[in-house]
Design an enzyme around this catalytic site. Structure first.
Site, PDB file in Angstrom:
ATOM      1  CG  HIS A 159      -1.993  -1.029   1.183  1.00  0.00           C
ATOM      2  ND1 HIS A 159      -2.854  -1.195   0.122  1.00  0.00           N
ATOM      3  CD2 HIS A 159      -2.328  -1.987   2.091  1.00  0.00           C
ATOM      4  CE1 HIS A 159      -3.671  -2.201   0.373  1.00  0.00           C
ATOM      5  NE2 HIS A 159      -3.370  -2.702   1.545  1.00  0.00           N
ATOM      6  CG  ASP A 195      -2.994  -8.361   0.481  1.00  0.00           C
ATOM      7  OD1 ASP A 195      -2.273  -8.673   1.436  1.00  0.00           O
ATOM      8  OD2 ASP A 195      -4.029  -7.681   0.612  1.00  0.00           O
ATOM      9  CG  HIS A 197      -7.002  -5.170   1.541  1.00  0.00           C
ATOM     10  ND1 HIS A 197      -6.641  -6.131   2.477  1.00  0.00           N
ATOM     11  CD2 HIS A 197      -8.172  -4.647   1.962  1.00  0.00           C
ATOM     12  CE1 HIS A 197      -7.558  -6.170   3.433  1.00  0.00           C
ATOM     13  NE2 HIS A 197      -8.498  -5.286   3.142  1.00  0.00           N
ATOM     14  CG  ASP A 284      -5.371 -10.126   3.032  1.00  0.00           C
ATOM     15  OD1 ASP A 284      -4.903 -10.731   2.045  1.00  0.00           O
ATOM     16  OD2 ASP A 284      -5.237  -8.901   3.193  1.00  0.00           O
TER      17      ASP A 284
END
Length: 343
Positions: A159, A195, A197, A284
């Site tokens: 991120h 991932d 996200h 995740d």
């Protein structure tokens, strides 16, 4: 597969995350890395390697000098200002605002922050630097002949943009590794982010470049963090047009559907013919993850790893998300075991 690990990740032990209007214990915590390390060790998946030190130069190939300087001094400035808690941003340069503050720590913190989910604490700088060294050591292992290496990075990185932190990320470990491959002679590098996200930081860093193919499989950003980037119409710009691919899925996505996106990504990578592959690995996507909405099961990660291995590329896997601490070790180890058993 060798695993690179540093105990310096413990230098970041944050106690505060703003979630639902409450300050809670962060989902990103030291036990994540320790659980993974125990499982990798118990399963005898390969040697555990200490990281080398690489200095700031590889970081500055991706991140701006002012941002790096801010991260280095933020905690000291925050403490010197008499702030009693962890450094949590409160103010942002919202639409129509344009200046970058140079004095007040609250203003600078907000300028460089993606959101209020991620605090800066005593030790954050040291842990983030060590995480980069972990990633670059894994790259060095691969450059020296290893088929693949696992960088047990903490804090994670995908991120983090050139001058933004957030989503528990400070330096973009995967992006730094990709750039290091290029700086050491590679012509093309692929980054496949699995991932849950979207890897917004990675996308933004390479969005106008054709030497790095960025692909991300993730939950619909209209419904989940990072919200403002990660949509399927984002395909790159300028020289990078056509070199960014976002594959977006809704809540409840099972492995059978997610696997189709993985296959699409792998075909695109094969077409690109990169010299190396970087995989920001988040588990995740697991059905029990507390902040995600996919439905992958632990046994599915064996197949994920096997498919990544079938690409036949020198590969660095960097640790990203995964917040079911009870399951994270099993799920990560399954990816590594699946990779190792692939042809």
């Amino acid at each position: 597969m060798k695993t690179v690990y540093s105990p310096l990740h413990h230098r970041r032990t944050a106690t505060s995350e703003l979630d639902g209007g409450l300050l809670i214990e962060p989902h990103e915590r030291p036990s994540r890395a320790e659980t993974i390390l125990r499982r990798v060790t118990d399963q005898a998946l390969g040697e555990i390697v200490k990281p080398d030190a690489f200095g700031l130069e590889p970081i500055l190939r991706i991140h701006t000098p002012k941002y790096v300087s801010f991260l280095e001094t933020c905690w000291q400035e925050w403490s010197s200002a008499g702030k009693p808690g962890e450094a949590i941003p409160q103010f942002w340069p919202a639409r129509g605002m344009r200046q970058r503050p140079t004095s007040d720590i609250d203003g600078r913190l907000g300028y460089y922050a993606l959101g209020a989910d991620t605090s800066i604490t005593d030790g954050t700088w040291e842990a983030a630097r060590a995480s980069v060294d972990v990633a670059l050591t894994a790259r060095k292992l691969v450059a020296n002949g290893e088929r693949a290496a696992f960088a047990l990075c903490r804090p994670p990185g995908h991120h983090a943009a050139a001058d933004l932190f957030g989503g528990y990320c400070f330096f973009n470990n995967a992006g730094i590794v990709a750039q290091a491959f290029l700086d050491q002679g590679a012509k093309r590098v692929a980054i496949l982010d699995v991932d849950f996200h979207h890897g917004n930081g990675t996308q933004s860093i390479f969005y106008d470049r054709s030497d790095v193919l960025t692909i991300s499989l993730h939950g619909d950003p209209d419904r989940v963090f990072p919200h403002f980037l990660g949509y399927e119409d984002e395909t790159g710009e300028g020289d990078g047009e056509g070199y960014n691919l976002n594959i977006v899925y809704p809540p409840g996505t099972p492995f059978s559907q997610w696997r189709e996106g993985l296959e699409t990504a792998c075909r695109r990578i094969a077409e690109f013919q990169p010299d190396a592959l970087v995989v920001p690995l988040g588990v995740d996507t697991f059905e029990g993850d507390p902040i995600s909405f996919f439905r992958l099961k632990s046994e599915d990660y064996l197949e994920v790893g096997e498919r990544l291995g079938q690409l036949g590329l020198p590969t660095v896997i960097t640790m990203e998300g995964g917040y079911d601490v009870d399951a994270i070790g099993v799920n990560v180890a399954n990816v590594l075991a699946g990779f190792d058993r692939s042809p």
